[in-house]
Design a protein around this motif. Structure first.
Motif, short mmCIF file in Angstrom:
data_model
loop_
_atom_site.label_atom_id
_atom_site.label_comp_id
_atom_site.label_asym_id
_atom_site.label_seq_id
_atom_site.Cartn_x
_atom_site.Cartn_y
_atom_site.Cartn_z
N TYR A 1 98.19 29.25 69.54
CA TYR A 1 97.97 27.86 69.95
C TYR A 1 97.54 27.01 68.76
CZ TYR A 1 95.36 23.89 71.83
OH TYR A 1 94.87 22.63 72.07
N ALA A 2 96.54 27.49 68.02
CA ALA A 2 95.99 26.71 66.91
C ALA A 2 97.00 26.52 65.78
CB ALA A 2 94.72 27.37 66.38
N ASN A 3 97.79 27.55 65.52
CA ASN A 3 98.69 27.52 64.36
C ASN A 3 100.06 26.93 64.64
OD1 ASN A 3 96.78 28.77 62.65
ND2 ASN A 3 97.34 30.79 63.44
N HIS A 4 100.56 27.09 65.86
CA HIS A 4 101.95 26.73 66.13
C HIS A 4 102.14 25.71 67.24
CE1 HIS A 4 103.11 29.97 63.44
NE2 HIS A 4 102.34 30.78 64.12
N ILE A 5 101.16 25.51 68.09
CA ILE A 5 101.34 24.59 69.22
C ILE A 5 100.56 23.29 69.02
CG2 ILE A 5 101.03 24.29 71.71
CD1 ILE A 5 101.28 27.34 72.00
N ASP B 1 111.03 17.44 74.28
CA ASP B 1 109.96 17.63 73.29
C ASP B 1 109.74 19.11 73.00
OD1 ASP B 1 109.45 14.88 73.17
OD2 ASP B 1 108.07 14.98 74.87
N VAL B 2 109.71 19.91 74.06
CA VAL B 2 109.46 21.34 73.90
C VAL B 2 110.62 22.00 73.17
CG1 VAL B 2 109.11 23.53 75.12
CG2 VAL B 2 107.94 21.46 75.91
N ALA C 1 105.68 30.34 72.87
CA ALA C 1 106.28 29.67 74.03
C ALA C 1 105.60 30.04 75.34
CB ALA C 1 107.78 29.98 74.08
N PRO C 2 105.31 31.33 75.62
CA PRO C 2 104.62 31.64 76.87
C PRO C 2 103.23 31.03 76.96
CG PRO C 2 105.63 33.61 75.94
CD PRO C 2 105.70 32.55 74.89
N VAL C 3 102.54 30.90 75.82
CA VAL C 3 101.22 30.27 75.81
C VAL C 3 101.34 28.81 76.21
CG1 VAL C 3 99.19 29.71 74.41
CG2 VAL C 3 100.40 31.87 74.05
N PRO D 1 107.71 21.63 81.37
CA PRO D 1 108.80 21.34 80.43
C PRO D 1 109.27 22.56 79.65
CG PRO D 1 106.71 20.67 79.48
CD PRO D 1 106.41 21.14 80.88
N CYS D 2 108.62 23.71 79.87
CA CYS D 2 109.03 24.94 79.16
C CYS D 2 110.13 25.68 79.89
CB CYS D 2 107.82 25.86 78.97
SG CYS D 2 106.51 25.13 77.98
N ARG D 3 110.48 25.23 81.08
CA ARG D 3 111.53 25.93 81.84
C ARG D 3 112.85 25.83 81.10
NH1 ARG D 3 108.88 23.74 86.61
NH2 ARG D 3 107.90 25.45 87.73
N GLY D 4 113.56 26.94 81.06
CA GLY D 4 114.88 26.96 80.45
C GLY D 4 114.88 27.21 78.95
N ILE D 5 113.70 27.37 78.36
CA ILE D 5 113.64 27.66 76.93
C ILE D 5 113.98 29.13 76.72
CG2 ILE D 5 112.20 27.69 74.87
CD1 ILE D 5 112.82 24.90 75.91
N ARG D 6 115.04 29.40 76.02
CA ARG D 6 115.49 30.77 75.78
C ARG D 6 114.94 31.28 74.46
NH1 ARG D 6 121.73 31.64 77.09
NH2 ARG D 6 120.92 33.77 76.97
N ARG D 7 114.44 32.47 74.48
CA ARG D 7 113.83 33.04 73.28
C ARG D 7 114.90 33.35 72.24
NH1 ARG D 7 108.76 36.87 75.09
NH2 ARG D 7 107.87 35.43 76.61
#
Length: 374
Positions: free
Chosen positions: A120-124, A140-141, A159-161, A181-187
């Protein structure tokens, strides 16, 4: 009253005195930290509004970083100075995220919570800081996720966080229901890191362990148990004698919660050969705790270098145990129970091994029947 830019290092350096003391932040007027005689440290806001002095606690310094506290303080001060409450939808992303860590974070084990806070702190947080929680869209996501393409592992684990934060934001009334807004984000597609030792490599490892058994009996026993049980490193390294009874391991707190580990006779023999000098089966010689993971890893690095298996991790012994079980005919559900998987889907990555075993069997039967027909 002292004033300084509140950073993690400066806050850690603050020592308690006989009475409480306040240190104001140089970056945000009205924001500071109070150090109590007990050593507890709390962020606060203090301001004047319509002739009244207002003082409120923002949060405990043990539970949030200075940046997170500053974001929440800024929102609280804005609400006071504008003489109106900030609507839930307008709360800054970092304020809601911190509430999620405080409330939902209890569902995570301490180490998982620490890891998730790191992502969270480093990437989000750097990307979404200051944005109203309700204004963040799927576009945005996706843009954020694409920005992490150079570090796919970090992207996939962050992404899961972010998704948990958004799901909780809905539950807490900060976003519309069903608006994650994270729905549909494919890893990102990454080459799997699973590594299975071949039969020859297992024999090579066994011979090396025999050579070092007299000098490093405890570390040799740990490696053997990892290979023979498929357990996680932490489960073996932190074993207590009270968890070994009735020929099984009764783990009170594994990664997936309490579980029982079935043991073969060779495993029971290894355990029973360990001296009972402590509550720990594998005690540290100095700390009074279990042997440290770092020393186990050091032994393994030397071992794998000696037998030319430099790319093999300790965790790959768990994969090897699973692969042997699958190719010996055990079904996926059974293997999942042996590994302590709560979700059967986690075990499905081993299905290709089962298919390989079936294909080998078909070839064997075909050659036998083909030969007899001639």
């Amino acid at each position: 009253m002292a004033t300084t830019r509140l950073t993690q290092a400066r806050i850690a350096a603050l020592r308690p005195r006989k009475t409480s003391r306040d240190v104001r932040d140089a970056d945000l007027k009205g924001f500071g930290i109070r150090v109590y005689p007990t050593g507890r440290k709390c962020y606060f806001i203090a301001t004047q509004f319509e002739g009244q002095r207002i003082w409120k606690i923002v949060g405990d310094a043990a539970d949030m970083s200075p940046g997170e506290a500053r974001g929440r303080a800024r929102a609280m001060l804005a609400a006071i100075w504008s003489d109106e409450q900030v609507s839930p939808e307008e709360l800054p992303f970092e304020v809601v995220a911190e509430e999620v860590f405080q409330r939902y974070g209890r569902n995570w084990k301490p180490r998982t919570l620490a890891v998730n806070r790191g992502y969270y702190a480093n990437h989000i947080l750097p990307w979404f800081r200051g944005r109203p929680i309700s204004s963040i869209t799927n576009a945005d996501v996706r843009k954020w996720f694409a920005s992490l393409h150079a570090t796919p592992v970090a992207a996939d684990r962050s992404a899961p966080v972010l998704s948990v934060i958004m799901t909780c934001a809905e539950a807490y009334g900060y976003r519309a229901e069903g608006s994650n807004p994270c729905r549909g984000i494919r890893r990102y597609r990454r080459k799997g890191r699973e590594r299975f030792l071949s039969e020859e490599e297992v024999r090579r490892l066994g011979r090396a362990l025999e050579r070092h058994e007299s000098d490093y009996p405890m570390y040799v026993a740990i490696v053997r148990l990892l290979l023979l049980t498929g357990s996680r490193r932490s489960e073996i390294v932190t074993l207590r004698w009270k968890e070994y009874r009735d020929g099984h391991l009764h783990l009170a707190d594994s990664k997936t919660g309490p579980r029982m580990v079935w043991l073969s006779s060779p495993v029971r023999r290894i355990l029973e050969e360990q001296p009972q000098k402590s509550q720990w089966i594998f005690p540290s010689s100095s700390s009074g705790k279990s042997v440290s993971m770092s020393t186990v890893e050091r032994f393994w690095r030397n071992m794998r270098s000696e037998i030319s298996l430099q790319e093999v991790r300790l965790h790959d012994l768990r994969h090897t145990f699973a692969s042997i079980a699958v190719m010996s005919g055990e079904n996926i559900l059974t293997v999942g129970r042996l590994l302590g998987h709560n979700d059967p889907g986690t075990t499905l990555k081993y299905t290709h091994l089962a298919h390989d075993a079936v294909a080998d069997a078909v070839e064997t039967v075909g050659s036998v029947l083909g030969g007899s027909a001639e």
